[in-house]
Design a protein around this motif. Sequence first.
Motif, PDB file in Angstrom:
ATOM      1  N   UNK A 326       0.833  -1.200   0.000  1.00  0.00           N
ATOM      2  CA  UNK A 326       0.000   0.000   0.000  1.00  0.00           C
ATOM      3  C   UNK A 326       0.872   1.256   0.000  1.00  0.00           C
ATOM      4  N   UNK A 327       1.957   1.243   0.749  1.00  0.00           N
ATOM      5  CA  UNK A 327       2.861   2.392   0.776  1.00  0.00           C
ATOM      6  C   UNK A 327       3.483   2.633  -0.603  1.00  0.00           C
ATOM      7  N   UNK A 328       3.864   1.548  -1.287  1.00  0.00           N
ATOM      8  CA  UNK A 328       4.425   1.684  -2.639  1.00  0.00           C
ATOM      9  C   UNK A 328       3.390   2.242  -3.604  1.00  0.00           C
ATOM     10  N   UNK A 329       2.177   1.732  -3.538  1.00  0.00           N
ATOM     11  CA  UNK A 329       1.115   2.216  -4.422  1.00  0.00           C
ATOM     12  C   UNK A 329       0.823   3.694  -4.167  1.00  0.00           C
ATOM     13  N   UNK A 330       0.839   4.100  -2.909  1.00  0.00           N
ATOM     14  CA  UNK A 330       0.569   5.495  -2.569  1.00  0.00           C
ATOM     15  C   UNK A 330       1.633   6.417  -3.155  1.00  0.00           C
ATOM     16  N   UNK A 331       2.891   5.977  -3.141  1.00  0.00           N
ATOM     17  CA  UNK A 331       3.957   6.797  -3.710  1.00  0.00           C
ATOM     18  C   UNK A 331       3.780   6.953  -5.218  1.00  0.00           C
ATOM     19  N   UNK A 332       3.363   5.869  -5.873  1.00  0.00           N
ATOM     20  CA  UNK A 332       3.123   5.939  -7.320  1.00  0.00           C
ATOM     21  C   UNK A 332       1.957   6.874  -7.614  1.00  0.00           C
ATOM     22  N   UNK A 333       0.907   6.751  -6.818  1.00  0.00           N
ATOM     23  CA  UNK A 333      -0.268   7.588  -7.055  1.00  0.00           C
ATOM     24  C   UNK A 333       0.050   9.057  -6.843  1.00  0.00           C
ATOM     25  N   UNK A 334       0.839   9.365  -5.830  1.00  0.00           N
ATOM     26  CA  UNK A 334       1.110  10.759  -5.480  1.00  0.00           C
ATOM     27  C   UNK A 334       1.814  11.508  -6.607  1.00  0.00           C
ATOM     28  N   UNK A 335       2.499  10.784  -7.491  1.00  0.00           N
ATOM     29  CA  UNK A 335       3.162  11.438  -8.615  1.00  0.00           C
ATOM     30  C   UNK A 335       2.143  12.082  -9.547  1.00  0.00           C
TER      31      UNK A 335
END
Length: 474
Positions: A326-335
């Motif tokens: 979930x943390x990895x996905x959130x970083x991708x989304x934040x871009x």
Amino acid sequence: MDPIDVAERLGRWSAGRGALYALLAARLRDLIDDGELPAGTPLPPDRVLAGTLAVGRSTVVAAYDLLQSEGRIVRRQGSGTRVAGHPLARPAETTSAPVFLDLLEPRADVIPMACAAPDSPPAELTECYARILPELAATTSDIGYYPTGHPRLRHAVAEYYRNRGVPTSFEQILVTTGGQQALSLLARCFLQPGDRVLMEAPSSPPALEAFRAEAAVVQGISPGLDGFAAAARKHLPALAYVIPTFQNPTGSVLAPLARRRLAETAAALGVPLVEDEVLAELGFPGFSTPQPLAAYSDAVLTVGSLSKTVWGGLRIGWVRAAAPTIARLARIRAVHDLGGDVPTQLAAAELMPRLATVCARLAPERKARHDHLRAEFTRLLPDWHAPAVTGGQTLWVRLPYGDGTSFTQAALRHGVAILPGSGLDPTGDSEHHVRIHYLHPPDRLTEAARRLAEAWRTYRPPARPIPAPPALAI
């Protein structure tokens, strides 16, 4: 088109790991979809482009074959290779993409039966919006950016899974703008060009497009458990994707024992398994929603959404996964996206505890519409095979002859938009099928069936099947 010009447009397409043909196909796909290579543009011959790019001819042939299977290019003996036609650029008999503009921009004279979602918000949703207004009005010291989702909604979704027997913490939930964004984020997170994805054939169009957008090589398998372990050992996939409840488009439901074996097999082989539960709450009266695959393995990545169960305009989805994922996905989304609409998320948080009640209330109506459309097909199109389902939103119809792509065009000329089966199938099979939803009121379903019967009466299959269009419907 001049091969040097094509090479310049391709730019740096060979960086990174993965199969060269998949990388080449991905870059050509982008150029076609962005309009830089317009419909009808001739592409260089295999050998010429291979020489210009300094790659083997087999690389170009494989890339062209992949794009042809997606309906983005057309290859004919003696005529060369060209970008497939735009749906409005040529007569409907020869176009490769018959209905997708109508899916995105519906016409008043066309009954849309390809893109399936509830077309009006239920009373419970409007009540939830009313409830959150005081909280919204009292909000201070909050800029509203939540890349992982508003805490209230994340807690509500976690509670939803706990109530279904799947222990879930707040940290295991990422809220997305619909299920499509959830799939795209997972594809971006787990895939690199040339990676292989195991996917049921036929399957969900949005997932197919999300994986292809990352230049993945999609390997079709039979729906359910059959062949999964053998395919996983053979292809060493970076990801697998299944719809165990009301499989889209077939409507099948995976039995509990098979669910357990599928989840455990994926975990044992180290294959990340995406479970699409977007349709899971859409059972007809008397149907008991099975436990998610996540109940049998912590390694399962679960996708959910309210757009299919509540209203198409409610763009709320989520991913349930391990907290580090979930943390990895959130970083991708934040871009690309600092978070979804806060009022909508607050209303969704209010709605989540009532989701089962809302779906149960609407289930008899969906069942009645399912039965009504099948009865109309029996009356007007008795040679069509449209098996009954126990839930979901669509019928998977087998035509007695011809192909679904050309008949879809005939149906559109008679004012009905339906989805050809081959565009939903990563293997390119299912050409004799069409997918049709039954969510309209009975009188409109009757009219749609009448128009389809008239289209079928005048339908003449082409000498050779028309290539399947890109799968853009949901």
